[in-house]
Enzyme design. Structure first.
Site, short mmCIF file in Angstrom:
data_model
loop_
_atom_site.label_atom_id
_atom_site.label_comp_id
_atom_site.label_asym_id
_atom_site.label_seq_id
_atom_site.Cartn_x
_atom_site.Cartn_y
_atom_site.Cartn_z
N CYS A 1 32.13 75.45 70.32
CA CYS A 1 30.73 75.59 69.89
C CYS A 1 30.64 75.85 68.38
O CYS A 1 29.67 75.46 67.72
CB CYS A 1 30.03 76.72 70.65
SG CYS A 1 30.90 78.30 70.54
N HIS B 1 29.27 83.07 70.93
CA HIS B 1 28.88 81.67 71.05
C HIS B 1 28.13 81.28 69.78
O HIS B 1 27.59 82.15 69.09
CB HIS B 1 27.96 81.57 72.28
CG HIS B 1 27.55 80.18 72.63
ND1 HIS B 1 28.46 79.14 72.77
CD2 HIS B 1 26.32 79.63 72.85
CE1 HIS B 1 27.81 78.03 73.09
NE2 HIS B 1 26.51 78.31 73.14
#
Length: 368
Positions: A32, A311
């Site tokens: 990510c 994330h």
């Protein structure tokens, strides 16, 4: 993504920008950090256009060796030439090349998006410089008649080395800082210039980008053990030092230093401080003192309470609409939602989505 894609198309309706593509990127196990930065770069339109132009003018043969530039150009061309308006693309070739090239990104651990962006831009510059040198060498090995026909490739006055190559990566992202040191005894100012692709700013609780930039350029006094060696006085002297922006870049990338090493803990800690970043930014700490105006077009957001897990997602402005990219998923968001990513005013908050890298484009006419 089919449903989400059609939902996005429905949300935009007949306002879907002509020729634009909104594609999510598949995650290959903690990639990510890479996806969020790639989306920000894709919607950095001048950079995208020059990369696509590079791809079309360097028809990359099947036998040509892959590098990060060819893989990135191939990925952007793939997205840009999709028949569908929305969907998901797997940046597999790019991620494989990245891991092959740099062992830092090889593990499945949580990586730093800012380190990746820095590595990528510098790597692109290195590749373009190597290609330029190879082209010059090729020019030198031509026979005299070929040289005359094509004209001198690189005229050099009396063998004097030409200026370093300014690539389209430099033209978009490079700015110049000047480090001014004033000797408090003789008042002589020593200035040293340094180039940058992004500005890394220290942050404070309940602050703003403008105040962080002011702190970045604030005057620091050098005394005691930190005295400055003044060439004019030929001795160590007390001095004042400050950093100013001599040449603002066309694309201003601001990295907020949210990860701080805490000596007592012996580890890094994430600072969830609330730092307001405006949609329109005036850069006032420049040498010329003329305000440079910028508009925010992308934000890479770190989600999570610590530096070693979490994330990354990105917010992107495209044709006056704000979009939210979370790996494979793409959705429209309201402009007012951008402020929910400023950070937390309290130390412990349930909101862990914080702006980490900001991308601003100059509103000035001078884009050279």
């Amino acid at each position: 993504m089919g449903a989400a894609g059609s939902k996005l198309e429905k949300a935009l309706g007949d306002q879907f920008p002509e020729g634009e593509r909104y594609f999510g990127l598949e995650n290959f196990g903690n990639t990510c950090y890479c996806n969020s930065v790639l989306q920000a770069l894709y919607f950095c339109v001048p950079f995208r256009e020059q990369l696509l132009e590079y791809y079309s003018s360097h028809k990359i043969g099947a036998d040509a060796e892959d590098n990060l530039l060819t893989c990135l150009a191939d990925l952007f061309t793939q997205i840009n030439s999709q028949k569908k308006k929305t969907g998901v693309i797997a940046p597999k070739r790019f991620v494989q090349r990245l891991k092959k090239q740099n062992e830092l990104f090889r593990s499945y651990m949580h990586q730093d998006a800012h380190e990746f962006l820095n590595f990528l831009l510098n790597e692109l510059v290195d590749i373009l410089e190597r290609e330029d040198q190879a082209a010059k060498k090729e020019g030198e090995t031509l026979s005299p008649s070929e040289k005359t026909v094509n004209g001198p490739k690189n005229p050099q006055a009396n063998g004097v080395q030409k200026e370093p190559l300014v690539t389209w990566v430099h033209k978009n992202f490079q700015g110049i800082l000047t480090n001014e040191t004033r000797c408090l005894r003789c008042e002589t100012v020593t200035a040293r210039d340094e180039a940058f692709f992004d500005l890394s700013l220290d942050i404070e609780q309940n602050s703003s980008i403008t105040s962080c930039l002011k702190n970045f350029s604030s005057t620091e006094t050098l005394n005691a053990e930190d005295k400055f060696f003044c060439d004019k006085c030929c001795s160590l002297q007390e001095a004042q030092k400050r950093m100013k922006i001599k040449k603002p870049p066309h694309i201003l990338v601001i990295h907020l230093k949210r990860f701080k090493y805490i000596e007592q803990l012996g580890r890094y800690k994430k600072l969830s401080y609330r730092v307001v970043f405006p949609l329109e930014l005036k850069l006032s700490n420049t040498v010329e003192d003329a305000d440079s105006e910028y508009s925010l077009f992308a934000v890479v957001v770190h989600v999570g309470s610590g530096p070693n897990h979490g994330h990354y997602v990105s917010l992107v402005k495209s044709h006056n609409h704000w979009l939210f990219f979370d790996d494979e998923n793409v959705e429209m968001i309201d402009e007012s939602a951008v402020q929910t990513f400023f950070g937390s005013a309290q130390e412990y908050s349930s909101n862990t989505d914080h702006g980490y890298i900001l991308f601003y484009e100059s509103l000035g006419a001078n884009k050279s």
